[in-house]
Scaffold this motif. Structure first.
Motif, short mmCIF file in Angstrom:
data_model
loop_
_atom_site.label_atom_id
_atom_site.label_comp_id
_atom_site.label_asym_id
_atom_site.label_seq_id
_atom_site.Cartn_x
_atom_site.Cartn_y
_atom_site.Cartn_z
N ASN A 113 0.83 -1.22 0.00
CA ASN A 113 0.00 0.00 0.00
C ASN A 113 0.86 1.26 0.00
OD1 ASN A 113 -2.40 -1.47 0.05
ND2 ASN A 113 -2.44 -1.55 2.30
N ASN A 116 2.26 1.81 -3.40
CA ASN A 116 1.25 2.38 -4.28
C ASN A 116 1.13 3.89 -4.06
OD1 ASN A 116 -1.12 2.04 -6.16
ND2 ASN A 116 -2.19 2.85 -4.36
N ASP A 117 1.19 4.33 -2.80
CA ASP A 117 1.16 5.77 -2.53
C ASP A 117 2.38 6.46 -3.14
OD1 ASP A 117 -1.15 5.33 -1.10
OD2 ASP A 117 -0.16 5.26 0.86
N LYS A 119 4.00 5.49 -5.74
CA LYS A 119 3.79 5.49 -7.20
C LYS A 119 2.88 6.64 -7.61
CE LYS A 119 1.94 2.45 -10.81
NZ LYS A 119 1.27 1.16 -11.06
N LYS A 224 -8.30 -3.75 -4.53
CA LYS A 224 -7.10 -3.51 -3.73
C LYS A 224 -6.10 -4.64 -3.91
CE LYS A 224 -6.93 -1.04 0.59
NZ LYS A 224 -7.43 -0.97 1.96
N ARG A 227 -4.52 -4.48 -7.32
CA ARG A 227 -3.52 -3.42 -7.39
C ARG A 227 -2.22 -3.84 -6.70
NH1 ARG A 227 -5.05 1.14 -3.54
NH2 ARG A 227 -4.06 -0.37 -2.14
N ASN A 228 -2.33 -4.45 -5.52
CA ASN A 228 -1.13 -4.91 -4.82
C ASN A 228 -0.42 -6.02 -5.57
OD1 ASN A 228 -1.66 -3.07 -2.80
ND2 ASN A 228 -2.58 -4.57 -1.41
N ILE A 231 1.64 -4.48 -8.29
CA ILE A 231 2.87 -3.88 -7.75
C ILE A 231 3.89 -4.97 -7.46
CG2 ILE A 231 3.83 -2.60 -5.81
CD1 ILE A 231 1.14 -1.14 -5.62
#
Length: 658
Positions: A113, A116-117, A119, A224, A227-228, A231
């Motif tokens: 997470n 992602n922030d 990014k 979520k 998305r993870n 990454i």
């Protein structure tokens, strides 16, 4: 290990305390360095992992150094990443509890997470037209966190889990980089790395397929996770692609060597590796001159045999495949001649010493007299060389005792130390005048490769079993090896020899609750591996019991066959003796009948019982003579005559004396 010094079931010592608490090496040619500051720590072989209070100060100093290279708009994210990094270090250094996979999963999700922030933050800055200076401190700490997380997954037994492959990729990347730098390798060095890269690639593919199958519905939680997962796949794919590209370059460079010159190349590589290993070994502190000469003569003989393969006219190693390509042949000659020169130089270094050779204090300084070299470079090279020697010795010992002393997260400290040493080595090499300290550079690079290769072996030797179940797994492995060895040497002689193994397996089997091994109210990873190993041990015992029964049946059959053979032999002997006796009796009867004798009172001297018959005849003859010689009166004589008249004719006929 607890403060009391007692080793608890949770303590698996494996990391030198000196490496945990020592900051990265900071060596500069411009810094004032004295010999007291460059003493090699003696506690590298001390496998104690009790964290001290200085760990926090070291982490804080690293934070300050990395924070200087982080832009202001990324500093909040750096604080979050550093908090994750610190929590992972606390988890790694805590020896009172086993690492729980649930803790690692939660930290891993938080880590993704935060990435992602980061990014999104960098995307916003790019849209604003700001040029990003990458990599910065965030990228460095992300690499450290991912390595720690990877080792935590390996410690929990999740070696087939995609994030667990990151630490292996880091070790592979270093190995390939050093192989490219030294320019001396064979396909035997590359093949295991290629196999491992294919395994990691398959793990990533399977992980991606499994994620797609498990997440068909779209909601906020699935978004979520998706998305993870992207990454995670991006980080691992980038690392894997770098390794595969570097591996392809090394393979392509090796293809330039013709196949008919490969045996010569491989032999030279082998001789050079043996020489480097002999020079850098630490276990034999001193060696006698006689043994050293024998070793040197062996190396020289091997090189001489290779030198004989040169062409007598031009002194080149010729190949049938590239006869017409002189440029390619000359480039290959340079490679082979360079290897031969390296071997001869190492042999010459060994020959210049006196009767007692101390390999630890081996003089490997090769600076040229016409070039001025700073004395600080010599001190720095010497410090790195001896530090790597001690570190290699520690890793070699850990390779032997890994089943009982290694906690996979401890490898992070070794990787971090080696990374710091490698960075300082590169800086020193850049400051070194060309043509100087070549031997130092060669030996240091060799030691770095050896250390990384040992770490790679330790990672690959990890079992898919959580550290909480590792003691049980080690016990089962020991029982299995003992049973297989016992089976190999013709099994057991009686069932009592299997009792200790049965008791041990029964005690381990009784640890299960509802068919599972439960530790601290959790079900650790590796249940299938332990149950399979336990079943295998029971199967081996059952096979040995069957073999024992078959062996006993065979022995009983052999005994019965021997007894039957003895009985048959006795019966045959008695039958032969009875046949001989019957034949003798029949012959005597025939002779008696022929001589007119009777079947009742006639006796023969010959035959069986002849001695008794002779005695009986002599007694009767003596009695008859006594009767004739006696002087009887008339009455007795007449009485005797009357008695004689009463004797039947048959008695006279059966009496042989008349």
């Amino acid at each position: 290990m607890t403060n009391s010094g007692v080793v608890t079931p949770h303590s698996r010592p494996g990391t030198p305390s000196g490496l945990i608490n020592s900051p990265p090496l900071q060596l500069n040619s411009t810094s004032n360095i004295n010999s007291s500051q460059l003493q090699v720590p003696n506690n590298l072989s001390n496998l104690s992992t009790q964290p001290t209070s200085t760990t926090s100060s070291v982490v804080s100093s690293n934070k300050q150094q990395q924070q200087q290279h982080v832009p202001s708009y990324e500093k909040p994210i750096y604080e979050q990443l550093f908090s994750i990094y610190k929590s992972l270090l606390d988890l790694k250094n805590n020896r009172n509890k086993y690492i729980n996979s649930k803790q690692v999963y939660s930290i891993y999700d938080l880590f993704l997470n935060v990435i992602n922030d980061l990014k999104l933050t960098r995307k916003d800055e790019e849209l604003k037209g700001i040029t990003l200076n990458l990599p910065n401190g965030n990228d460095l700490i992300i690499d450290d966190i991912f390595q720690l997380l990877s080792l935590c997954f390996v410690t929990c037994g999740l070696i087939k889990f995609a994030p667990a492959t990151y630490s292996s990729l880091s070790a592979v990347m270093k190995l390939l980089t050093h192989l490219k730098e030294c320019k001396v390798y064979t396909m035997d060095d590359l093949k295991p790395v290629g196999v491992r890269l294919n395994e990691i690639k398959n793990i990533l593919i399977n992980s991606n397929n499994q994620f797609e199958n498990d997440n068909d519905d779209e909601d906020e939680e699935d978004y979520k996770m998706s998305r993870n997962h992207q990454i995670e796949e991006t980080l691992l794919r980038n690392k894997l692609n770098k390794c595969e590209n570097l591996y392809a370059q090394l393979v392509d460079n090796f293809k330039n060597i013709p196949s008919d010159l490969e045996p010569i190349y491989h032999e030279l590589i082998k001789i050079r590796a043996n020489l480097l290993n002999f020079v850098t070994q630490e276990d034999s502190k001193t060696i006698s001159n006689e043994k050293l000469n024998d070793k040197i003569n062996q190396f020289k003989l091997n090189l001489k045999n290779i030198e004989k393969l040169r062409d007598e006219i031009d002194g080149k190693f010729h190949s049938q495949q590239i006869q017409n390509d002189e440029n390619k042949l000359d480039s290959i000659q340079a490679i082979l001649n360079g290897l031969i020169d390296d071997c001869n130089n190492l042999i010459a270094d060994l020959m210049i010493h006196d009767e007692e050779i101390n390999l630890k204090n081996l003089n490997i300084n090769d600076e040229k007299p016409n070039i001025e070299v700073s004395s600080d470079l010599k001190i720095q090279y010497d410090y790195i060389y001896k530090t790597l020697q001690n570190l290699k010795l520690t890793l070699d010992n850990l390779l032997v005792t890994r089943r009982w002393t290694l906690r996979e997260t401890d490898l992070y400290t070794y990787q971090k130390t080696l990374k710091s040493i490698d960075e300082q080595r590169i800086k020193i090499v850049e400051q070194t005048p060309k043509g100087t300290f070549k031997k130092y550079q060669t030996l240091i690079l060799y030691l770095l490769r050896r250390c990384y290769s040992i770490i790679y072996k330790l990672l690959e030797s990890s079992e898919p079993v959580s550290e909480s179940l590792t003691p049980i797994h080690n016990q089962l492995q020991t029982v299995k090896r003992c049973l297989l060895e016992l089976k190999r040497v013709d099994g057991v002689n009686n069932l009592r020899e299997l009792y200790p193994f049965q008791f041990k397996l029964a005690s381990i089997d009784n640890l299960k609750k509802d068919g599972k091994f439960i530790v601290d109210r959790t079900v650790p990873e590796g249940q299938g591996a332990l149950c399979a190993l336990l079943s295998e041990c029971f199967d081996i015992i059952q096979e040995m019991k069957i073999e024992l029964e078959e062996k006993e049946l065979e022995e009983e059959e052999e005994e019965e066959n021997e007894e039957n053979a003895k009985i048959n032999e006795n019966e045959l002997n008695s039958l032969n003796s009875s046949q001989n006796h019957n034949g003798t009796t029949n012959g005597s009867l025939v002779s008696k009948i022929a001589n007119g004798g009777s079947f009742t009172n006639s006796k023969e001297v010959s035959g069986s019982g002849g001695i008794d018959e002779i005695d009986d005849v002599e007694i009767k003859r003596n009695r008859f003579q006594e009767f004739n010689e006696a002087d009887y009166d008339l009455e007795s004589e007449s009485a005797f005559d009357d008695d004689d008249d009463q004797i039947s004719d048959s008695e006279f006929e059966g009496n042989d004396y008349y």
